[in-house]
Design a protein around this motif. Structure first.
Motif, short mmCIF file in Angstrom:
data_model
loop_
_atom_site.label_atom_id
_atom_site.label_comp_id
_atom_site.label_asym_id
_atom_site.label_seq_id
_atom_site.Cartn_x
_atom_site.Cartn_y
_atom_site.Cartn_z
N THR A 1 -32.75 43.30 -0.95
CA THR A 1 -31.45 43.92 -0.83
C THR A 1 -30.62 43.56 -2.03
O THR A 1 -30.47 42.38 -2.36
CB THR A 1 -30.74 43.45 0.45
N THR A 2 -30.08 44.57 -2.69
CA THR A 2 -29.31 44.36 -3.90
C THR A 2 -27.93 44.96 -3.72
O THR A 2 -27.80 46.18 -3.64
CB THR A 2 -29.99 45.02 -5.12
N LEU B 1 -43.21 58.17 2.61
CA LEU B 1 -42.20 57.52 1.80
C LEU B 1 -40.84 58.10 2.19
O LEU B 1 -40.64 59.32 2.11
CB LEU B 1 -42.47 57.73 0.32
N ARG B 2 -39.94 57.23 2.61
CA ARG B 2 -38.65 57.70 3.13
C ARG B 2 -37.51 57.02 2.37
O ARG B 2 -37.45 55.80 2.29
CB ARG B 2 -38.54 57.40 4.61
N ALA B 3 -36.63 57.84 1.81
CA ALA B 3 -35.43 57.34 1.13
C ALA B 3 -34.21 57.89 1.85
O ALA B 3 -34.12 59.11 2.09
CB ALA B 3 -35.42 57.77 -0.33
N ALA C 1 -21.48 52.94 -0.36
CA ALA C 1 -22.69 53.75 -0.23
C ALA C 1 -23.87 52.82 -0.07
O ALA C 1 -23.78 51.61 -0.34
CB ALA C 1 -22.87 54.66 -1.44
N TRP C 2 -24.97 53.36 0.40
CA TRP C 2 -26.16 52.53 0.61
C TRP C 2 -27.41 53.38 0.44
O TRP C 2 -27.41 54.60 0.61
CB TRP C 2 -26.14 51.89 2.00
N ILE C 3 -28.49 52.69 0.07
CA ILE C 3 -29.79 53.33 -0.13
C ILE C 3 -30.84 52.45 0.54
O ILE C 3 -30.85 51.23 0.35
CB ILE C 3 -30.15 53.48 -1.62
N THR C 4 -31.73 53.06 1.30
CA THR C 4 -32.89 52.35 1.84
C THR C 4 -34.16 53.08 1.43
O THR C 4 -34.20 54.31 1.43
CB THR C 4 -32.84 52.24 3.38
N GLN D 1 -25.23 49.49 -1.74
CA GLN D 1 -26.19 48.51 -1.23
C GLN D 1 -27.59 49.12 -1.29
O GLN D 1 -27.82 50.21 -0.76
CB GLN D 1 -25.84 48.15 0.23
N VAL D 2 -28.50 48.43 -1.93
CA VAL D 2 -29.87 48.93 -2.09
C VAL D 2 -30.83 48.02 -1.33
O VAL D 2 -30.86 46.81 -1.56
CB VAL D 2 -30.27 48.98 -3.58
N ASP D 3 -31.60 48.61 -0.43
CA ASP D 3 -32.55 47.86 0.39
C ASP D 3 -33.93 48.50 0.23
O ASP D 3 -34.14 49.63 0.68
CB ASP D 3 -32.11 47.88 1.86
#
Length: 387
Positions: free
Chosen positions: A380-381, A313-315, A302-305, A265-267
């Motif tokens: 969100t992808t 900049l925060r990943a 898994a997920w990414i924000t 999940q990409v946000d």
């Protein structure tokens, strides 16, 4: 109101000074009993109480001086045991400065606090209290800050040390990257180009006597050319992926997620684009984290924000795998830390046994506006790998 507030600080510091005397005794007793292990628990509790009182004085000093007095302790490892945390505490210079302050501050606190309180209680001395309270409490604040915060010179020295270490790491990392690129070019594209040249030479020699063989050699040469182009594209992607230039950090990260074997999940919530070097460093950091997820985590999701808040900049890359990730093992995570350190960035890992794993990459930077970018909006992808 200001003088009454300062007097309130004086009263609080008077009672805290009494507690600090008790803590001094506990430090001594705990140190003696530590040889038979009984004192370790006492020292841990005394340390926590000392830091709490020190932070209270930092807060009062900051409000008195009108300047921030930050909490300068080194962060404790989240997943470390008692002795790992004890090692960090003992190596922290501020621990020993707190202890030195604890031995001398009660005397200073009692004297100044009693003077301010006694002057307030008298009719005649009230006039004196009005004038001497601000300078007395300001002096006390400077005294506390001298012990409980690093000076500007100390901060600059620490900054120089950090920059020196990060520069050395970046130089080593750059040299390793150059060697990797050299190997990739030598073993990949260069070898294929040599084979291409030989195929074309044999085709030229066979062109008059054996046209069919020459035609086959030319076809082989075309295949070799396509493979060499693929190798060169792979090398280019390792330097700076074209998708990063075309689609920005959010789009490039989403493209990585689409290639994962587990759903990701990409946000993304970014109002613009970070500087190109920062963008590249964060991209490769996220790519390395996802690669480790696919190889070692055994995760189902898994997920990414991606966020940009307060100039940072925060990943965050997370997964629900088995946990136990240790950045000290393996070169990939160390390479990410070196990349980020070049921009004053940091990487923190929380990965208890059983999961989940959360890896946070932070880099201070500003975003430049992109055409058509407006206010922040979530994107969100959901991404899933091949079945």
């Amino acid at each position: 109101m200001q003088r009454l507030r300062l007097t309130g600080y004086a009263v609080a510091q008077f009672f805290l000074a009494i507690v600090m005397i008790v803590l001094v005794v506990l430090w001594v007793v705990g140190g003696v009993l530590a040889v038979i292990w009984v004192g370790l628990g006492l020292l841990a509790g005394t340390l926590a109480a000392t830091r709490w009182i020190a932070n209270a004085h930092r807060s009062m000093a900051a409000r008195t001086l009108g300047q921030p007095v930050p909490v300068p302790y080194r962060p404790l490892p989240e997943d470390g045991g008692y002795f790992d945390k004890a090692r960090v505490v003992l190596a922290d210079p501020m621990t020993w400065r707190d202890l030195a302050w604890l031995f001398v501050a009660p005397v200073v606190g009692i004297v100044i606090s009693l003077l301010v309180i006694i002057l307030l209680l008298g009719v005649v001395t009230g006039f004196i209290w009005w004038f001497v309270t601000p300078p007395l409490m300001t002096a006390r604040a400077y005294f506390d800050r001298a012990f409980l915060a690093y000076s500007r010179t100390e901060r600059l020295e620490h900054r120089v040390q950090v920059l020196t270490e990060s520069r050395a790491d970046v130089v080593d990392h750059s040299a390793a990257e150059l060697r990797r690129l050299e190997r990739d070019l030598h073993d990949g594209a260069q070898a294929r180009l040599v084979a291409l040249s030989m195929s074309l030479g044999m085709a030229d020699a066979a062109f008059d006597d054996d046209p069919d063989r020459a035609r086959r050699l030319v076809q082989d040469a075309r295949s070799t050319t396509a493979a060499a182009i693929g190798d060169l594209r792979s090398v280019v992607r390792g330097i700076h992926p074209p998708v990063l230039s075309d689609r920005g950090l959010g789009g490039a990260v989403a493209a990585i997620a689409l290639d994962m074997a587990v759903p990701v999940q990409v946000d993304v919530r970014l109002d613009g684009r970070p500087p190109a070097p920062v963008e590249s460093a964060v991209y490769f950091g996220v790519a390395e984290c996802l690669a480790n997820t696919g190889k070692h985590a055994g995760a189902e999701h898994a997920w990414i924000t991606l966020r940009h808040e307060d100039g940072v900049l925060r990943a965050v890359v997370g997964d629900d795998g088995r946990g136990g990730a240790d950045p000290a093992h393996g070169t990939g995570m160390l390479g990410v830390m070196r990349r980020l350190a070049a921009f004053d960035g940091t990487m923190s890992v929380s990965s208890p046994a059983g999961g989940p794993t959360l890896i946070t990459l932070e880099v201070p930077c500003a975003l430049s506006p992109t055409p058509g970018s407006g206010s922040s909006s979530p994107r969100t992808t959901p991404s899933s790998g091949p079945a």
